[in-house]
Design a protein around this motif. Structure first.
Motif, short mmCIF file in Angstrom:
data_model
loop_
_atom_site.label_atom_id
_atom_site.label_comp_id
_atom_site.label_asym_id
_atom_site.label_seq_id
_atom_site.Cartn_x
_atom_site.Cartn_y
_atom_site.Cartn_z
N ILE A 1 50.89 57.17 82.64
CA ILE A 1 51.68 56.68 83.77
C ILE A 1 50.76 56.25 84.90
CG2 ILE A 1 53.30 57.40 85.59
CD1 ILE A 1 54.71 56.90 82.97
N GLY A 2 49.69 57.02 85.14
CA GLY A 2 48.72 56.66 86.17
C GLY A 2 48.07 55.32 85.89
N LYS A 3 47.72 55.07 84.63
CA LYS A 3 47.10 53.78 84.25
C LYS A 3 48.09 52.64 84.44
CE LYS A 3 44.66 51.55 80.41
NZ LYS A 3 45.35 50.27 80.44
N ILE A 4 49.34 52.86 84.03
CA ILE A 4 50.36 51.82 84.20
C ILE A 4 50.56 51.50 85.67
CG2 ILE A 4 52.86 51.43 84.03
CD1 ILE A 4 52.69 52.92 81.31
N LEU A 5 50.68 52.54 86.51
CA LEU A 5 50.88 52.29 87.94
C LEU A 5 49.67 51.62 88.57
CD1 LEU A 5 52.89 55.33 89.35
CD2 LEU A 5 53.61 52.96 89.13
N ALA A 6 48.47 52.01 88.16
CA ALA A 6 47.27 51.38 88.71
C ALA A 6 47.26 49.88 88.39
CB ALA A 6 46.02 52.05 88.14
N GLU A 7 47.59 49.52 87.16
CA GLU A 7 47.65 48.10 86.78
C GLU A 7 48.77 47.38 87.54
OE1 GLU A 7 47.95 47.87 82.53
OE2 GLU A 7 46.02 48.86 82.24
N TRP A 8 49.90 48.07 87.68
CA TRP A 8 51.05 47.51 88.39
C TRP A 8 50.67 47.21 89.84
CZ3 TRP A 8 56.30 49.98 86.89
CH2 TRP A 8 57.35 49.21 87.35
N ILE A 9 50.03 48.16 90.49
CA ILE A 9 49.63 47.98 91.89
C ILE A 9 48.59 46.87 92.02
CG2 ILE A 9 48.42 49.09 93.82
CD1 ILE A 9 49.79 51.75 92.81
N HIS B 1 52.63 43.39 89.53
CA HIS B 1 53.77 43.38 88.61
C HIS B 1 53.50 44.37 87.49
CE1 HIS B 1 51.49 41.03 85.65
NE2 HIS B 1 51.07 40.33 86.68
N ALA B 2 54.58 44.80 86.86
CA ALA B 2 54.44 45.76 85.75
C ALA B 2 53.70 45.10 84.59
CB ALA B 2 55.81 46.22 85.29
N PRO B 3 52.87 45.87 83.89
CA PRO B 3 52.25 45.31 82.69
C PRO B 3 53.32 44.79 81.74
CG PRO B 3 51.29 47.44 83.23
CD PRO B 3 52.48 47.25 84.14
N HIS B 4 53.05 43.68 81.10
CA HIS B 4 54.07 43.00 80.29
C HIS B 4 54.56 43.82 79.10
CE1 HIS B 4 50.42 42.07 78.02
NE2 HIS B 4 51.22 41.87 76.98
N VAL C 1 61.62 57.76 86.73
CA VAL C 1 61.70 56.84 87.85
C VAL C 1 60.26 56.42 88.12
CG1 VAL C 1 62.31 56.56 90.28
CG2 VAL C 1 63.72 57.99 88.80
N VAL C 2 59.93 55.21 87.71
CA VAL C 2 58.56 54.72 87.82
C VAL C 2 58.59 53.28 88.32
CG1 VAL C 2 56.42 54.20 86.56
CG2 VAL C 2 57.80 56.18 85.91
N GLY C 3 57.82 53.02 89.36
CA GLY C 3 57.72 51.65 89.86
C GLY C 3 57.70 51.61 91.37
N GLU C 4 57.80 50.40 91.89
CA GLU C 4 57.78 50.19 93.33
C GLU C 4 59.17 50.46 93.90
OE1 GLU C 4 56.71 46.23 94.53
OE2 GLU C 4 56.12 46.91 96.53
N ALA C 5 59.19 51.18 94.99
CA ALA C 5 60.46 51.48 95.65
C ALA C 5 61.07 50.18 96.16
CB ALA C 5 60.24 52.45 96.80
N PRO C 6 62.37 49.95 95.91
CA PRO C 6 62.97 48.66 96.28
C PRO C 6 63.06 48.42 97.78
CG PRO C 6 64.63 50.19 95.49
CD PRO C 6 63.30 50.84 95.26
N GLU C 7 63.07 49.47 98.58
CA GLU C 7 63.23 49.29 100.01
C GLU C 7 61.97 49.61 100.81
OE1 GLU C 7 66.68 51.46 101.17
OE2 GLU C 7 68.03 50.11 100.10
N LEU C 8 60.86 49.86 100.10
CA LEU C 8 59.61 50.18 100.80
C LEU C 8 58.46 49.53 100.03
CD1 LEU C 8 58.39 51.68 103.18
CD2 LEU C 8 58.29 53.72 101.76
N ARG C 9 58.09 48.35 100.46
CA ARG C 9 57.06 47.56 99.78
C ARG C 9 55.75 48.34 99.68
NH1 ARG C 9 53.69 42.86 101.18
NH2 ARG C 9 53.58 41.63 99.29
N ASN C 10 55.11 48.24 98.53
CA ASN C 10 53.82 48.88 98.24
C ASN C 10 53.89 50.40 98.19
OD1 ASN C 10 52.34 46.45 97.97
ND2 ASN C 10 52.19 46.29 100.19
#
Length: 94
Positions: A69-77, A81-84, A42-51
């Motif tokens: 995973i930390g690098k992916i989330l840092a880029e996502w934040i 948007h998620a890295p392509h 479970v990785v990504g932005e929570a759908p009901e809690l922005r940021n």
């Protein structure tokens, strides 16, 4: 759980997310695994809690994959948007 041993850690963790102090812990257990119902992460932005971003359900490989995973989330934040080139299970509570 061994509350004398784990209580201080849980309290310190909850202090980082003040809202959790009012909600409390619904379930608490000590164990090395963190399986999701579909066995996917479970990785990504929570759908009901922005940021609010989550990286969970990585089972025993959480330590091994933590850097990536930390690098992916840092880029996502940072990029909003998620890295392509990432194919990862997002959060879907529906």
């Amino acid at each position: 759980p061994d509350w004398d041993r784990m209580g201080p850690y849980l309290e310190n963790a909850m202090m980082r997310v003040p809202a959790s102090m009012h909600i409390g812990a619904k379930k608490f257990f000590c164990g090395p695994e963190s399986f999701t119902p579909d066995n996917g992460p479970v990785v990504g932005e929570a759908p009901e809690l922005r940021n609010y971003y989550v990286a969970a359900g990585l089972n025993s490989i959480g330590i091994l994959t933590g850097g990536g995973i930390g690098k992916i989330l840092a880029e996502w934040i940072q990029n909003k948007h998620a890295p392509h080139d990432v194919d990862i299970t997002g959060i879907n509570i529906n």
